[in-house]
Design an enzyme around this catalytic site. Structure first.
Site, PDB file in Angstrom:
ATOM      1  N   CYS A   1     -22.109  -3.688  -2.229  1.00  0.00           N
ATOM      2  CA  CYS A   1     -21.795  -4.363  -3.922  1.00  0.00           C
ATOM      3  C   CYS A   1     -22.155  -5.861  -3.277  1.00  0.00           C
ATOM      4  O   CYS A   1     -22.263  -6.554  -1.978  1.00  0.00           O
ATOM      5  CB  CYS A   1     -20.186  -4.423  -3.193  1.00  0.00           C
ATOM      6  SG  CYS A   1     -19.707  -5.670  -4.949  1.00  0.00           S
TER       7      CYS A   1
ATOM      8  N   CYS B   1     -14.231  12.742  -1.775  1.00  0.00           N
ATOM      9  CA  CYS B   1     -15.059  11.010  -0.907  1.00  0.00           C
ATOM     10  C   CYS B   1     -14.264  11.355   0.033  1.00  0.00           C
ATOM     11  O   CYS B   1     -12.949  11.788   1.266  1.00  0.00           O
ATOM     12  CB  CYS B   1     -13.488   9.856  -1.599  1.00  0.00           C
ATOM     13  SG  CYS B   1     -13.763   8.826  -0.454  1.00  0.00           S
TER      14      CYS B   1
ATOM     15  N   CYS C   1     -19.651   2.527  -0.207  1.00  0.00           N
ATOM     16  CA  CYS C   1     -19.907   2.212  -1.731  1.00  0.00           C
ATOM     17  C   CYS C   1     -19.563   0.969  -1.316  1.00  0.00           C
ATOM     18  O   CYS C   1     -19.793   0.073  -2.323  1.00  0.00           O
ATOM     19  CB  CYS C   1     -18.865   2.698  -2.387  1.00  0.00           C
ATOM     20  SG  CYS C   1     -16.889   3.407  -1.972  1.00  0.00           S
TER      21      CYS C   1
ATOM     22  N   CYS D   1     -25.733  -3.032 -12.693  1.00  0.00           N
ATOM     23  CA  CYS D   1     -25.326  -2.183 -11.257  1.00  0.00           C
ATOM     24  C   CYS D   1     -24.776  -1.528 -11.159  1.00  0.00           C
ATOM     25  O   CYS D   1     -23.117  -0.974 -11.164  1.00  0.00           O
ATOM     26  CB  CYS D   1     -24.864  -3.999 -10.320  1.00  0.00           C
ATOM     27  SG  CYS D   1     -24.752  -3.144  -8.305  1.00  0.00           S
TER      28      CYS D   1
ATOM     29  N   ASP E   1       0.451  -1.497   0.172  1.00  0.00           N
ATOM     30  CA  ASP E   1       0.110  -0.340   0.297  1.00  0.00           C
ATOM     31  C   ASP E   1       0.995   1.941  -0.237  1.00  0.00           C
ATOM     32  O   ASP E   1       0.470   2.006  -1.045  1.00  0.00           O
ATOM     33  CB  ASP E   1      -1.249  -0.291   0.921  1.00  0.00           C
ATOM     34  CG  ASP E   1      -2.401   0.876   1.216  1.00  0.00           C
ATOM     35  OD1 ASP E   1      -1.919   1.089   0.108  1.00  0.00           O
ATOM     36  OD2 ASP E   1      -2.455   1.445   1.889  1.00  0.00           O
TER      37      ASP E   1
ATOM     38  N   CYS F   1     -22.963   0.751  -5.879  1.00  0.00           N
ATOM     39  CA  CYS F   1     -21.774   1.599  -5.051  1.00  0.00           C
ATOM     40  C   CYS F   1     -21.692   2.955  -5.721  1.00  0.00           C
ATOM     41  O   CYS F   1     -21.109   3.549  -4.642  1.00  0.00           O
ATOM     42  CB  CYS F   1     -20.435   0.726  -5.200  1.00  0.00           C
ATOM     43  SG  CYS F   1     -20.349   1.068  -7.066  1.00  0.00           S
TER      44      CYS F   1
ATOM     45  N   CYS G   1     -23.015   6.265  -2.271  1.00  0.00           N
ATOM     46  CA  CYS G   1     -22.210   7.489  -1.888  1.00  0.00           C
ATOM     47  C   CYS G   1     -23.115   8.932  -1.496  1.00  0.00           C
ATOM     48  O   CYS G   1     -23.570   9.118  -2.282  1.00  0.00           O
ATOM     49  CB  CYS G   1     -20.842   7.660  -3.253  1.00  0.00           C
ATOM     50  SG  CYS G   1     -19.778   9.144  -2.461  1.00  0.00           S
TER      51      CYS G   1
ATOM     52  N   CYS H   1     -19.756  -6.494 -12.727  1.00  0.00           N
ATOM     53  CA  CYS H   1     -20.585  -5.477 -12.506  1.00  0.00           C
ATOM     54  C   CYS H   1     -21.894  -5.341 -13.291  1.00  0.00           C
ATOM     55  O   CYS H   1     -22.480  -5.009 -12.509  1.00  0.00           O
ATOM     56  CB  CYS H   1     -19.380  -3.360 -12.780  1.00  0.00           C
ATOM     57  SG  CYS H   1     -18.017  -4.046 -10.879  1.00  0.00           S
TER      58      CYS H   1
END
Length: 393
Positions: free
Chosen positions: A259, A225, A255, A202, A145, A205, A209, A199
């Site tokens: 899912c 965000c 979000c 759909c 990360d 998500c 938000c 996806c």
């Protein structure tokens, strides 16, 4: 291919190596291992440049500073020949959005409710990397990360999942709840097939938000965000996002939680990735009194510790202002005289939402007259908006 030929022997050795790597990864607690090539994401440089040109990275200057290395693994490390992608499940054992129904508590993103995943995963990656070197020789580098690695597109190329419309990786086995780590190696390993996008039509998500952070599917504007604003953003939370922020005090899972693929998600089995009870919907009243020492002690070993006490209290004060809970007024009033301007400014805004108008005028007159920070003064001087009257005064 005839059995016994060098090519057949090489393929057999490759299958045995992969089986050994898979078994070792599983024993270390990883959910999956997959392999890709460093040249598997040729579209990444252009997409990253578009993201940066649009300013969607906000104040994350490090993304632009490391653009070349981030866009191309071979720029980061020219010797790399294969990239191993590891996933680790951190699926919650309860509804991750329970905090939204109780404004007296703070909502902490699922990934931050336990020990810092960097510490957990990096040690395991190093052990797996050592195992790989013992079997293949060569060199390895381990990333989790913080390095300039585009792990999500690499993971999609490796078949670990696909980038959903919320730009996060989605897995048919783990839903949206898993961490990624990578091992770069000079060894030549057979790559896996990439994953396709599942996806479909759909948009769950995107509609989930609270701040409309997706200008379109598969594009995120970090400046809108709440994960960025509550974690990466250092200054005052922009006014337009404060009410939508609600009581989300560290990150935002809306979000991810929306899912449909989460129906296949698994509850985390790794003990260090199971939520701490005190970080699941903690009362705001308990958080607002934290001084620096108390903050450090409470969040020792947690990723929350990295944002520091001032930024964290800024978030808690916005949540307090949104709560309508007047029992928090004494603590908010105390923080209006805090040494950190970002805390004082958030406290001023919260008091504007919690105090009756007559009391607010008296507090404003007393505190604003002694204020020297321009941002905090602007909070005291800001006129009340229609949103401020959503809470009975």
């Amino acid at each position: 291919m005839t059995a016994g030929t060098p090519e057949a022997a090489s393929r057999s050795a490759g299958r045995k190596l992969r089986a050994a790597l898979d078994a070792k990864a599983q024993s270390l607690g990883f959910s999956s291992l997959s392999v890709t090539r460093p040249d598997a994401i040729p579209e990444a440089p252009a997409r990253l440049r578009q993201f940066l040109d649009a300013g969607c990275h906000g104040s994350m200057a490090w993304m632009a500073e490391t653009e070349d290395r981030r866009a191309d693994p071979c720029v980061l490390w020219p010797e790399v020949r294969s990239i191993l992608i590891l996933t680790m499940n951190y699926g919650p054992d309860r509804d991750p959005l329970t905090h939204l129904a109780d404004p007296s508590v703070g909502g902490i993103s699922v990934y931050a409710r336990h020990r810092d995943y960097h510490d957990i995963i990096k040690g395991k990656l190093k052990e797996l990397a050592g195992f790989l070197v013992s079997r293949t020789g060569g060199d390895v580098k381990v990333f989790v990360d913080t390095a300039p690695v585009m792990e999500k597109p690499l993971a999609a190329a490796a078949g670990a999942g696909w980038q959903g419309k919320h730009t996060n990786l989605v897995s048919r086995q783990l839903g949206s709840w898993f961490f990624l780590g990578s091992i770069f190696t000079t060894a030549e390993l057979d790559p896996d097939a990439s994953e396709v996008d599942h996806c479909g039509s759909c948009k769950a998500c995107l509609t989930a938000c609270p701040t409309d952070a997706f200008p379109e599917a598969y594009r995120l504007d970090a400046r809108r965000c709440l994960s960025y604003l509550t974690i990466e953003h250092a200054g005052p939370i922009p006014h337009e996002f404060r009410q939508p922020m609600g009581n989300r005090i560290y990150g935002c899972d809306d979000c991810l939680a929306a899912c449909p693929w989460n129906k296949f998600a698994q509850v985390a089995q790794e003990a260090k990735l199971q939520a701490r009870a005190d970080l699941v919907d903690p009362p705001l009243a308990d958080l607002l009194h934290l001084d620096d020492a108390g903050f450090r002690q409470k969040f020792s070993g947690s990723p929350i510790k990295r944002i520091g006490r001032d930024r964290f209290l800024r978030n808690c004060l916005i949540a307090a202002g949104n709560s309508g809970d007047r029992s928090l007024i004494p603590e908010v009033l105390r923080l209006a005289s805090d040494t950190a301007p970002v805390v004082r400014g958030a406290a001023a805004w919260a008091l504007g939402r919690l105090l009756p108008v007559a009391e607010l005028d008296a507090v404003r007159e007393r505190l604003a007259s002694a204020e020297t920070d321009d941002d905090v003064l602007s909070e005291w001087q800001a006129p009340l908006t229609t949103a401020d009257f959503d809470i009975p005064r």
